[in-house]
Design an enzyme around this catalytic site. Structure first.
Site: not given
Ligand code: OAD
Length: 244
Positions: A61, A116, A184, A210, A225
């Site tokens: 992360y 999330h 997504t 896409l 997008a």
């Protein structure tokens, strides 16, 4: 494109995923070179992985945070178009993102929830208090509330954990007229089921992606997008103005 709408929409829910940030330079999870192609998910995105090897999880992360804070990563035309739409639309609007980046905020979105979690936040494992972070998080970073090392974790929802803001999201889904899913893959529950909740509430459901994902929206529009999102939301705003 939005001809199947019978009347002017009053309430929208938008769901975004990694595809909306791909053109800003952030890798998606499941594409070729995707994050999950290069890292075993169970090692870096589960509570068990963190217990086994916190250093590895911190570093995973930390890299994502450094990447987001680099000059190379900026909101793209899709993020900007959503923020512009939100400011001009006078109905109810909720933007739900699965993304842990801050590109929607940087583009100016306001009514936004990160289901999330967020890479620029860390959380105390004892108190559950959440703090901002821009630097690397390491095992020795002292928690600001309990002052102990090792108590902090990235404020990210890992596999097996419950996503954030679910009451607010479900309430909005049950009351929306249009649900738009952007970028997504529909691989991760519960976000993958949002369009079905919206459909049960008789919303018009739209997918901007896409490529095909296998989910049955009322309308599917394919392309990048940065092109689709400005076009779709400008058309939607025009149709709202014409009806009023
Ligand atoms: P995925 O990587 O699974 O899917 C990205 C989607 O974006 C795919 O359907 C691509 O076709 C699409 N896409 C790629 N580039 C695009 C572009 N330029 N324009 C439009 N669409 C594009 O990412 P998510 O669906 O966001 O969770 O993944 C969901 C969750 O899985 C993530 O939030 C993450 C991961 O595990 C956690 O870490 C908790």
């Amino acid at each position: 494109m939005i001809s199947s709408m019978q009347s002017s929409p009053r309430s929208l829910v938008i769901l975004t995923g990694a595809g909306i940030s791909a053109e800003s330079g952030i890798n998606t999870f499941r594409g070729a070179d995707g994050l999950w192609e290069n890292h075993p998910v169970e090692e870096v995105a589960t509570p068990e992985g963190f217990e086994r090897n916190p250093q590895l999880v911190y570093e995973f992360y930390n890299q994502r945070r450094r990447e987001l804070l680099s000059d190379k990563v900026k909101p793209n035309a899709a993020h900007t178009a959503l923020a512009k739409f939100e400011h001009q639309f006078d109905g109810s609007f909720l933007l739900v993102t699965q993304n842990i980046d801050n590109l929607h905020e940087r583009a100016g979105s306001q009514n936004l929830v990160h289901m999330h979690g967020e890479i620029l936040k860390m959380r105390c494992r004892n108190s559950h208090l959440v703090f901002d972070i821009r630097e690397d998080l390491v095992f020795d970073t002292q928690c600001r509330c309990c002052r102990s090392p090792g108590n902090l974790r990235p404020h990210i929802v890992w596999f097996g954990e419950i996503p954030l803001h679910m009451n607010k999201i479900n309430q909005a889904l049950e009351n929306c007229d249009i649900f738009v899913s952007i970028g997504t893959s529909g691989n991760v529950y519960p976000a993958s089921g949002f369009y079905q909740t919206a459909k049960i509430s008789r919303a018009h459901t739209v997918e901007l992606n896409l490529e095909q994902t296998g989910s049955s929206f009322d309308e599917h529009i394919y392309g990048p997008a940065s092109e689709l999102v400005p076009f779709y939301f400008e058309s939607l705003l025009e149709s709202v103005e014409q009806v009023e």
